[in-house]
Structures are given as structure tokens and as C-alpha cells.
Enzyme design. Structure first.
Site, short mmCIF file in Angstrom:
data_model
loop_
_atom_site.label_atom_id
_atom_site.label_comp_id
_atom_site.label_asym_id
_atom_site.label_seq_id
_atom_site.Cartn_x
_atom_site.Cartn_y
_atom_site.Cartn_z
N SER A 1 0.78 -1.23 0.03
CA SER A 1 0.20 -0.03 -0.19
C SER A 1 0.89 1.18 -0.07
O SER A 1 0.57 2.18 -0.69
CB SER A 1 -0.96 -0.08 1.22
OG SER A 1 -0.32 -0.45 2.33
N ASP B 1 8.23 2.67 5.88
CA ASP B 1 7.79 1.99 4.45
C ASP B 1 8.18 2.91 3.24
O ASP B 1 8.72 2.64 2.20
CB ASP B 1 6.41 1.65 4.47
CG ASP B 1 6.16 0.65 5.35
OD1 ASP B 1 6.91 0.17 5.96
OD2 ASP B 1 4.79 0.22 5.87
C1 GLA Z 1 3.71 -0.93 9.22
C2 GLA Z 1 3.58 0.49 9.05
C3 GLA Z 1 5.18 1.04 9.43
C4 GLA Z 1 5.77 0.36 10.50
C5 GLA Z 1 5.24 -1.17 10.66
C6 GLA Z 1 5.66 -1.96 12.05
O1 GLA Z 1 4.30 -1.47 8.12
O2 GLA Z 1 3.48 1.12 7.79
O3 GLA Z 1 5.22 2.32 9.59
O4 GLA Z 1 4.98 0.99 11.68
O5 GLA Z 1 3.88 -1.55 10.51
O6 GLA Z 1 6.99 -1.75 12.25
#
Ligand code: GLA
Length: 391
Positions: free
Chosen positions: A132, A175
Site C-alpha cells: 500500500s 515504508d
Molecule cells: C507498518 C507501518 C510501518 C511500521 C510497521 C511496523 O508496516 O506502515 O510504518 O509501523 O507497520 O513496524
């Protein structure tokens, strides 16, 4: 499929679907695994993700008006006026990711021109591999491109995590940093507030196997509340202890002091707090062991991180736990869930000569029980790849 054939396929699909001739441009955004530093980015603590070869690809063409139209191989055609991007579509509709990108582009860079896009992906969705955020980042880059605008990584990092809140997850910036700024062959050390990025080479004899638990974690679905609750518990813990931030706490107090302070907290907050402070220490240690290419020590830290996510933060599930257990019994150096958890993928660190044996053992002991297992999409070796800004 290699990246070139993805680009070609997406270009062709754009032409066939929209009947507008060739796209103006194509871009691709990788997914990511997180090596270590889980559920700490939203507390502004450093993380160590790595972009992977699986990616989304977008073929796009500028429009003369302010409409955004997009279709993907998995989702139905969607369109809206950019001015309507601030009105969310029903929960779970993929249009919300497109709207998040359009809204970011409009608010931050005042972009006005729309586009037509065709999107393909070989990143499994809802698998903790950042599909996403890759879509959000990719659509934002496409919007910038058709409007002749440019943005620095710092500007993108100011906007994208915030835009993701549009879809309801109060995530951090890990991410977006990983899928934009990773360098091939390297993991990306991300510090937040201010953003600082450095690339750390992955030793060539380390292999990361990505193993899907065959359970999904749809961010726009029930996982959203669970994820947000973990974040809230960690933040409430700080307030209850009268601490300003995790960074300040880790700077000013020893781990023994923090552990004994945690005893005063209610159960949920205590668990979240202990996960965060111990994970921060594991990240520090992991950086040192990565620099020394000490796979045994790095692997132990991965496994300890999984135990903390399972027992303290409680974001694992029985399939992820089983994959981790089998991988370790098969001789992996370490294994853990990656990403938000609640389903999705585990990563398994192996020494190169052992990787095929570990993979075979996972197939035999876990995947053979599942008739719907797709070995190509659900069990693969991650190649440390370049982010969208480095492709
Ligand atoms: C998801 C969120 C990230 C992070 C992870 C856990 O991927 O998008 O920002 O918080 O969970 O580490």
C-alpha cells in the site's frame, strides 16, 4: 519476471486498456522487508528495512484536465476529480490510496493536472511487504511527473506518512523511506525527525527468505484498529510515566531503570513500553553485528524481536510463529515476522549454502498442508534492491 518485462507488460496493458497509445512514462516502486526495528518507527526510533525486487509498476499519461483515472490487474477501474480527493471512498476501497496520493500532491505541491494510469504488481497485497505504501508513493511520484514538479526525499517523507493516515492507519515513515531511498545491495538505516538515511551493505553470503504465513493483514480492515491500539498503548505508557519521548527515555535512563519503571504501568501499556525499549536496543546491536557481518548474532536478534512482538506487543499469529519455529529448527540463523504483523510474512535469515535446505524444510513442514500455496509469490528470496528514487 524481471523488471524490464514488468515495464513492458504494464506499458502494453496501459495501451490496451485506455486505448490512448503509449503511456508518457513508467515508474516502479519496490516493496520492502523490515530486517529489524518493528513497531518503533511511529515512536521516532530508528529502523532497518530493505527494498526487495518485488514491486508495483505504473504506466501513466498526463491528462489535460484534473481527473485521475487508474486501474490495476487486481482492482476495478477508479476515477475521481482531484478536487474531490479529500472525500474518502467507502472503507476498504483501493481508491482511498489513490486519493491519499492525489490529496498529498494537491496540498503539498498544489498539483492540478490529472493522469490515466495502469498499475501492475507482483507484490502480494496485505502481506506486510508495504504494497500500500508503494502504491501511495508511486502514484505521488506519477502526479509530480505529469505536473512537471519535483520533490526531495525529505519533502516526500514529510507528506507520505501523513497521507497514509487518510486510509486510517497511523503508521510511521519506515515504508516510504525504504521503498523510495533504499540502495541496491544494502539495507537502509532510517532515523526520524529529522530524517537521516544511510545504506549498510548486506553481506553477500546472507540470504533472506520471505515466507508468507498465508494469513493476510488488510490495513484498511480490522487490522487497522489493532495497529492503532498498539501505537496508542506505547504513547500512553510514556505519558503515564511522565516521559517526554522514547528517545529521551533511552538517552536518560538505563534499561534496568526503564524495566522497573514499566512495572507501574497497566498491562497493555507495560507490554507496549517494554517491546519498544527492548526493540530499540536490538536495533542498536543489530547495526553493530551487521557491520561485523556476524550472522549468528544478527540472527539471534531477529528471533528475539519476533519473541517480543509475539509475547509483549502481541501482533503475531500461530502461522507466523510456526514458520519461525520451523525455520529455526531447519538451521536458519534467525527468523521473525516483518511489518505490522497480524498475518503477512516472516523473514528467515540463512547462510547462503543452507538457504535451499531451509526453504525445502518450510515447504515440507508448513506449505505442504496448504493446497492454495503459490511457491512463486509466497516463498521467495529477497534481493536487496534499489528504491524508486534509485532505479
Ligand atoms: C507498518 C507501518 C510501518 C511500521 C510497521 C511496523 O508496516 O506502515 O510504518 O509501523 O507497520 O513496524
Amino acid at each position: 519476471m524481471g523488471q524490464d518485462s514488468h515495464l513492458l507488460t504494464t506499458r502494453q496493458l496501459f495501451g490496451t486498456h485506455w486505448n490512448l497509445g503509449d503511456p508518457d512514462d513508467l515508474l516502479s516502486v519496490p516493496g520492502r522487508i523490515n530486517l529489524i526495528g518493528e513497531h518503533v518507527d511511529y515512536h521516532d526510533l530508528p529502523v532497518l528495512p530493505m527494498a526487495i525486487q518485488r514491486r508495483i509498476t505504473i504506466a501513466f499519461r498526463a491528462r489535460q484536465d484534473a481527473t485521475l483515472r487508474a486501474i490495476s490487474q487486481s482492482y476495478k477501474e477508479s476515477w475521481f476529480e482531484l478536487t474531490a480527493a479529500s472525500e474518502p471512498s467507502p472503507n476498504g476501497d483501493w481508491t482511498n490510496y489513490l486519493k491519499a496520493a492525489a490529496q498529498a500532491a494537491r496540498m503539498r505541491w498544489a498539483l492540478r493536472r490529472g493522469l490515466d494510469a495502469y498499475i501492475t504488481s507482483d507484490l502480494p497485497p496485505a502481506a506486510g511487504l508495504s504494497s500500500s505504501s508503494s502504491l501511495l508513493a508511486g502514484m505521488t511520484l506519477a502526479m509530480l511527473k505529469v505536473n512537471g514538479a519535483q520533490a526531495t526525499i525529505s519533502e516526500l517523507m514529510e507528506v507520505l506518512p501523513e497521507a497514509e493516515h487518510f486510509v486510517g492507519t497511523r503508521g510511521g515513515g519506515m515504508d516510504h523511506a525504504a521503498v523510495l531511498a533504499s540502495e541496491a545491495g544494502c539495507a537502509l538505516l532510517v532515523h526520524f525527525n529529522p530524517i537521516e538515511l544511510s545504506s549498510l551493505p548486506i553481506p553477500p553470503d546472507w540470504a533472506f527468505l520471505v515466507a508468507h504465513s498465508l494469513t493476510t493483514a488488510e490495513k484498511s480492515g480490522p487490522v487497522r484498529a489493532q495497529y492503532n491500539a498498539r501505537r496508542a498503548a506505547g504513547t500512553n505508557a510514556l505519558q503515564m510515566l511522565g516521559l517526554e519521548s522514547y528517545r529521551a527515555a533511552l538517552r536518560n535512563y538505563s534499561s534496568e531503570e526503564l524495566t522497573s519503571a514499566a512495572a507501574r504501568l497497566p498491562k497493555q501499556e507495560q507490554r507496549a513500553f517494554l517491546h519498544v525499549v527492548t526493540e530499540a536496543a536490538r536495533v542498536e546491536n543489530a547495526l553493530a553485528t551487521l557491520r561485523l557481518a556476524d550472522i549468528g548474532a544478527f540472527g539471534h536478534l531477529l528471533t528475539a524481536s519476533h519473541a517480543s512482538l509475539r509475547d509483549r506487543l502481541q501482533v503475531s499469529n500461530s502461522s507466523l510463529d510456526e514458520l519461525v519455529r520451523i525455520a529455526l529448527e531447519a538451521g536458519a540463523a534467525g527468523a521473525r515476522l516483518t511489518g505490522a504483523g497480524f498475518g503477512g510474512c516472516a523473514i528467515v535469515l540463512c547462510r547462503m549454502p543452507e538457504r535451499d535446505r531451509v526453504r525445502a524444510e518450510l515447504e515440507k513442514r508448513f506449505y505442504s498442508k496448504h493446497a492454495d500455496f503459490d511457491p512463486e509469490r509466497q516463498l521467495f528470496f529477497a534481493e536487496p534492491s534499489g528504491g524508486a528514487l534509485h532505479v
